[in-house]
Design an enzyme around this catalytic site. Structure first.
Site, PDB file in Angstrom:
ATOM      1  N   VAL A  54       0.844  -1.201   0.000  1.00 47.16           N
ATOM      2  CA  VAL A  54       0.000   0.000   0.000  1.00 47.16           C
ATOM      3  C   VAL A  54       0.878   1.250   0.000  1.00 47.16           C
ATOM      4  O   VAL A  54       2.090   1.169   0.196  1.00 47.16           O
ATOM      5  CB  VAL A  54      -0.952   0.012   1.217  1.00 47.16           C
ATOM      6  CG1 VAL A  54      -1.906  -1.153   1.158  1.00 47.16           C
ATOM      7  CG2 VAL A  54      -0.177  -0.002   2.522  1.00 47.16           C
ATOM      8  N   SER A  94       5.854  -2.561   0.290  1.00 49.94           N
ATOM      9  CA  SER A  94       5.892  -1.100   0.168  1.00 49.94           C
ATOM     10  C   SER A  94       7.254  -0.618   0.643  1.00 49.94           C
ATOM     11  O   SER A  94       7.876  -1.250   1.485  1.00 49.94           O
ATOM     12  CB  SER A  94       4.837  -0.439   1.062  1.00 49.94           C
ATOM     13  OG  SER A  94       3.611  -1.087   0.998  1.00 49.94           O
ATOM     14  N   PRO A 124       2.652   7.606   2.052  1.00 49.54           N
ATOM     15  CA  PRO A 124       2.992   9.009   1.769  1.00 49.54           C
ATOM     16  C   PRO A 124       3.792   9.641   2.908  1.00 49.54           C
ATOM     17  O   PRO A 124       3.791   9.119   4.023  1.00 49.54           O
ATOM     18  CB  PRO A 124       1.615   9.679   1.638  1.00 49.54           C
ATOM     19  CG  PRO A 124       0.684   8.799   2.410  1.00 49.54           C
ATOM     20  CD  PRO A 124       1.226   7.410   2.323  1.00 49.54           C
ATOM     21  N   LYS A 129       8.643  10.460 -15.865  1.00 47.81           N
ATOM     22  CA  LYS A 129       9.616   9.890 -16.791  1.00 47.81           C
ATOM     23  C   LYS A 129       8.814   9.280 -17.938  1.00 47.81           C
ATOM     24  O   LYS A 129       7.575   9.212 -17.847  1.00 47.81           O
ATOM     25  CB  LYS A 129      10.500   8.839 -16.097  1.00 47.81           C
ATOM     26  CG  LYS A 129       9.705   7.631 -15.608  1.00 47.81           C
ATOM     27  CD  LYS A 129      10.538   6.700 -14.764  1.00 47.81           C
ATOM     28  CE  LYS A 129      11.377   5.761 -15.595  1.00 47.81           C
ATOM     29  NZ  LYS A 129      11.874   4.610 -14.798  1.00 47.81           N
ATOM     30  N   CYS A 181       9.249   7.469  -5.077  1.00 46.25           N
ATOM     31  CA  CYS A 181      10.198   6.917  -4.103  1.00 46.25           C
ATOM     32  C   CYS A 181      11.356   7.820  -3.688  1.00 46.25           C
ATOM     33  O   CYS A 181      11.665   7.907  -2.498  1.00 46.25           O
ATOM     34  CB  CYS A 181      10.799   5.621  -4.653  1.00 46.25           C
ATOM     35  SG  CYS A 181       9.635   4.263  -4.569  1.00 46.25           S
ATOM     36  N   GLY A 202      11.771  12.798 -10.225  1.00 48.28           N
ATOM     37  CA  GLY A 202      10.426  12.709  -9.664  1.00 48.28           C
ATOM     38  C   GLY A 202      10.175  11.268  -9.285  1.00 48.28           C
ATOM     39  O   GLY A 202      11.114  10.497  -9.080  1.00 48.28           O
TER      40      GLY A 202
HETATM   41  C1  UDX Z   1      13.097   4.257  -8.613  1.00 44.21           C
HETATM   42  C2  UDX Z   1      14.202   3.201  -8.532  1.00 44.21           C
HETATM   43  O1  UDX Z   1      14.980   3.245  -9.739  1.00 44.21           O
HETATM   44  C3  UDX Z   1      13.604   1.817  -8.317  1.00 44.21           C
HETATM   45  O2  UDX Z   1      14.629   0.853  -8.134  1.00 44.21           O
HETATM   46  C4  UDX Z   1      12.696   1.844  -7.082  1.00 44.21           C
HETATM   47  O3  UDX Z   1      12.061   0.591  -6.887  1.00 44.21           O
HETATM   48  C5  UDX Z   1      11.646   2.924  -7.216  1.00 44.21           C
HETATM   49  O4  UDX Z   1      12.277   4.197  -7.451  1.00 44.21           O
HETATM   50  P1  UDX Z   1      11.392   5.044 -10.489  1.00 44.21           P
HETATM   51  O5  UDX Z   1      11.113   6.186  -9.561  1.00 44.21           O
HETATM   52  O6  UDX Z   1      10.245   4.300 -11.053  1.00 44.21           O
HETATM   53  O7  UDX Z   1      12.331   3.967  -9.781  1.00 44.21           O
HETATM   54  O8  UDX Z   1      12.225   5.610 -11.763  1.00 44.21           O
HETATM   55  P2  UDX Z   1      13.768   5.914 -12.041  1.00 44.21           P
HETATM   56  O9  UDX Z   1      14.102   5.362 -13.361  1.00 44.21           O
HETATM   57  O10 UDX Z   1      14.642   5.557 -10.929  1.00 44.21           O
HETATM   58  O11 UDX Z   1      13.763   7.510 -12.205  1.00 44.21           O
HETATM   59  C6  UDX Z   1      13.501   8.387 -11.126  1.00 44.21           C
HETATM   60  C7  UDX Z   1      13.607   9.817 -11.584  1.00 44.21           C
HETATM   61  O12 UDX Z   1      14.959  10.165 -11.879  1.00 44.21           O
HETATM   62  C8  UDX Z   1      12.812  10.140 -12.857  1.00 44.21           C
HETATM   63  O13 UDX Z   1      12.199  11.377 -12.737  1.00 44.21           O
HETATM   64  C9  UDX Z   1      13.865  10.135 -13.935  1.00 44.21           C
HETATM   65  O14 UDX Z   1      13.510  10.920 -15.059  1.00 44.21           O
HETATM   66  C10 UDX Z   1      15.042  10.728 -13.185  1.00 44.21           C
HETATM   67  N1  UDX Z   1      16.338  10.362 -13.782  1.00 44.21           N
HETATM   68  C11 UDX Z   1      16.755   9.064 -13.789  1.00 44.21           C
HETATM   69  C12 UDX Z   1      17.131  11.355 -14.332  1.00 44.21           C
HETATM   70  O15 UDX Z   1      16.764  12.555 -14.347  1.00 44.21           O
HETATM   71  N2  UDX Z   1      18.346  11.001 -14.871  1.00 44.21           N
HETATM   72  C13 UDX Z   1      18.792   9.718 -14.889  1.00 44.21           C
HETATM   73  O16 UDX Z   1      19.911   9.487 -15.398  1.00 44.21           O
HETATM   74  C14 UDX Z   1      17.963   8.711 -14.337  1.00 44.21           C
HETATM   75  P1  ADP Z   2       2.596   2.136  -4.975  1.00 40.33           P
HETATM   76  O1  ADP Z   2       3.314   2.981  -5.995  1.00 40.33           O
HETATM   77  O2  ADP Z   2       3.409   1.949  -3.725  1.00 40.33           O
HETATM   78  O3  ADP Z   2       2.068   0.867  -5.532  1.00 40.33           O
HETATM   79  P2  ADP Z   2      -0.088   3.278  -5.119  1.00 40.33           P
HETATM   80  O4  ADP Z   2      -0.625   4.524  -4.488  1.00 40.33           O
HETATM   81  O5  ADP Z   2      -0.011   3.195  -6.612  1.00 40.33           O
HETATM   82  O6  ADP Z   2       1.339   3.018  -4.445  1.00 40.33           O
HETATM   83  O7  ADP Z   2      -0.967   2.021  -4.625  1.00 40.33           O
HETATM   84  C1  ADP Z   2      -1.289   1.744  -3.314  1.00 40.33           C
HETATM   85  C2  ADP Z   2      -2.692   1.142  -3.263  1.00 40.33           C
HETATM   86  O8  ADP Z   2      -2.944   0.675  -1.930  1.00 40.33           O
HETATM   87  C3  ADP Z   2      -3.839   2.110  -3.604  1.00 40.33           C
HETATM   88  O9  ADP Z   2      -4.581   1.603  -4.701  1.00 40.33           O
HETATM   89  C4  ADP Z   2      -4.689   2.160  -2.304  1.00 40.33           C
HETATM   90  O10 ADP Z   2      -6.082   2.251  -2.553  1.00 40.33           O
HETATM   91  C5  ADP Z   2      -4.335   0.822  -1.669  1.00 40.33           C
HETATM   92  N1  ADP Z   2      -4.586   0.769  -0.217  1.00 40.33           N
HETATM   93  C6  ADP Z   2      -4.185   1.639   0.737  1.00 40.33           C
HETATM   94  N2  ADP Z   2      -4.584   1.207   1.963  1.00 40.33           N
HETATM   95  C7  ADP Z   2      -5.245   0.040   1.791  1.00 40.33           C
HETATM   96  C8  ADP Z   2      -5.887  -0.903   2.678  1.00 40.33           C
HETATM   97  N3  ADP Z   2      -5.905  -0.708   3.995  1.00 40.33           N
HETATM   98  N4  ADP Z   2      -6.468  -1.988   2.132  1.00 40.33           N
HETATM   99  C9  ADP Z   2      -6.442  -2.193   0.802  1.00 40.33           C
HETATM  100  N5  ADP Z   2      -5.838  -1.363  -0.088  1.00 40.33           N
HETATM  101  C10 ADP Z   2      -5.257  -0.248   0.394  1.00 40.33           C
END
Ligand code: UDX
Ligand code: ADP
Length: 479
Positions: free
Chosen positions: A93, A134, A96, A345, A282, A279
């Site tokens: 889940v 998560s 934030p 991205k 994570c 962005g």
């Molecule tokens: C990241 C981690 O890579 C992943 O392992 C983890 O599970 C979740 O967080 P994500 O956020 O999906 O994944 O995308 P990622 O490819 O890491 O890019 C993150 C941000 O950095 C994006 O906004 C991307 O545009 C930016 N970025 C990445 C750059 O600006 N330059 C780069 O060289 C690489």
């Molecule tokens: P992530 O990128 O970590 O997957 P998301 O926001 O895309 O995060 O997804 C998290 C999901 O978890 C949402 O769809 C939200 O509705 C769900 N969620 C949050 N709390 C609960 C809960 N107590 N039971 C079931 N689902 C939940």
């Protein structure tokens, strides 16, 4: 003891839970995988016949859903029933950042995780392995364990016969490449103590992941490794963006610098693309978690070190909007600007923490009129992010009469219309189609002098310049 896992429940059908469970179902036809969520709309979208309506856009995901849905992959809101049936429950889940109270702005709000743990405690039957998927602050597994165990101790409910093991199994998938990352991971990390539980989870992954890539650690190392991994990656992006700003000021080109340093095998060539700032859900959250943890343990210097990675990213995003304004003669009030890309991205419809949000907000605040194009992000999402509703009437107004509509925006799928009479085009997401734009054609539509601001370094510099357009390219001081 070896137990074949035959039934899994994943709580949370989001960007992590959805694709991860789809791949597990695809690779393990002998396991029934149930994904549950409290959000009915989201579940309906996962069950939609039209695969273009899946709530998560991820290349290759639709094919897997087609193969597995209604076979061994099921999406529903039957949280109670699916937990009861499961031998293994993944908690996936959202977590934030807290907006008020202790740790506001830095610590993760664990209310959803806690709610899940309570649901699992209440409904689980028999022995259940609970897995935190998560991204969570270090020691969350302990919180989950305490909730589960205390429920057993104090409950008068029949279910109190259930027993639990808790593991950490952080997800390293990156959006846009999630399916490949899940199918061919660099590693799978499993943190925990109980050998039976670790083996049960390892067995699932070993259906497609080589054994030497399945790493076992203690639970806290696993939780901390996830935060550290994201912090290191984000740090690289802030580092290259910082050097990019220096390149712009001094006449160097950050791409050349990145190539030169990336060939050093100790540094490596990946994650060195200068851009509009990182962005995604994570990076910022995980670093702020590290900052919070470090402060909690009195490690102020460590906290300050990591906090700068985030503040530099923030500064860099606002730097881009400021330099757009500066180059458009110091004002964008009443000027039409075309924004190419809103996702954080390419190859995702996710906008969480996208640099486009801060940059567009700045420009709207300055009175610009934005025509926003993104192949996958829906206008409703952009409205939520910008905190300004789309003004659809902009589309029917002749471009030269737009100046009355300062501080408003609309979405536009057609690039020629989006660029018509615009003073500037800003590329904020590296969608493939933006690298193939016919700049001759687009230039003819724009009001001169016109600018292209390429914050992703993906467009053809020569073609833009040959089309009589002014160009700014992130990290390039040699144009
Ligand atoms: C990241 C981690 O890579 C992943 O392992 C983890 O599970 C979740 O967080 P994500 O956020 O999906 O994944 O995308 P990622 O490819 O890491 O890019 C993150 C941000 O950095 C994006 O906004 C991307 O545009 C930016 N970025 C990445 C750059 O600006 N330059 C780069 O060289 C690489
Ligand atoms: P992530 O990128 O970590 O997957 P998301 O926001 O895309 O995060 O997804 C998290 C999901 O978890 C949402 O769809 C939200 O509705 C769900 N969620 C949050 N709390 C609960 C809960 N107590 N039971 C079931 N689902 C939940």
């Amino acid at each position: 003891m070896r137990t074949q896992i035959k039934n899994i429940c994943c709580i949370g059908a989001g960007y992590v839970g959805g694709p991860t469970m789809a791949v597990i179902a695809d690779k393990c036809p002998h396991i029934k995988v149930n994904v549950v969520d409290i959000n009915l709309e989201r579940i309906e979208a996962w069950n939609s016949d039209d695969l273009n309506k899946l709530p998560v856009f991820e290349p290759g995901l639709d094919e897997i859903i087609k193969r597995t849905r209604c076979k061994n992959l099921n999406f529903s809101c039957d949280i109670e029933e699916k937990i009861r049936e499961a031998q293994m429950v993944f908690i996936s889940v959202n977590t934030p950042t807290k907006i008020k109270g202790v740790g506001a702005g830095q610590a993760s709000d664990l209310k959803y995780v806690e709610a899940c743990a309570r649901q699992v405690a209440k409904y689980a039957k028999g022995h259940t392995i609970v897995i935190e998927k998560s991204t969570l602050p270090v020691k969350t597994a302990e919180v989950i364990k305490t909730i589960l165990e205390d429920y057993q101790m104090f409950s008068t409910n029949d279910n109190a016969k259930a027993t639990f093991d808790v593991l950490s199994n952080p997800e390293f998938l990156a959006e846009g490449t999630a399916i490949n990352d899940l199918e061919n991971p660099d590693r799978v990390l499993i943190g925990g103590q109980n050998e039976f539980a670790i083996n049960a989870l390892s067995q699932i992954y070993s259906n497609w992941v080589p054994k030497n890539k399945i790493l076992h650690t203690n639970i806290w190392s696993s939780e901390l490794a996830k935060l550290t991994s994201n912090a290191f990656l984000a740090q690289r992006v802030s580092s290259i963006n910082a050097i990019g700003a220096l390149c712009e000021a001094t006449g160097a080109d950050v791409k050349e610098v990145a190539r030169a340093i990336g060939t050093d095998s100790r540094i490596g060539s990946r994650f060195l693309d200068a851009g509009p700032g990182f962005g995604g859900s994570c990076f910022k959250k995980d670093i702020l978690n590290l900052v919070y943890l470090s402060k909690h343990f009195g490690l102020v210097e460590v906290a300050n070190f990591w906090e700068v990675v985030v503040s530099l990213n923030n500064w860099h995003q606002h730097r881009i909007s400021r330099l757009v304004v500066k180059n458009l003669f110091g004002t964008v009030t009443g000027k039409k600007i075309c924004i190419l890309g809103f996702a954080f991205k390419a190859n995702t419809n996710d906008t969480r923490e996208s640099a486009a949000i801060n940059i567009c907000k700045d420009l709207l605040e300055e009175g610009a009129i934005l025509f926003i194009n993104d192949p996958k992000v829906v206008p409703e999402q952009i409205s939520k992010d910008l905190l300004v509703n789309e003004n659809k009437t902009l589309k029917s107004i002749e471009s030269q009469n737009l100046f009355n509509y300062e501080g408003s925006w609309c979405s536009e799928d057609n690039l020629e219309i989006a660029a018509s009479n615009a003073d500037a085009i800003i590329v904020l997401t590296e969608w493939d189609e933006y690298s193939k734009i016919d700049w001759d054609l687009i230039s003819k539509k724009m009001r001169k002098p016109a600018w292209v601001f390429d914050a992703r370094s993906v467009i053809d510099e020569k073609k833009v310049l040959a089309a009589d357009l002014n160009l700014w390219k992130v990290g390039n001081g040699s144009i």
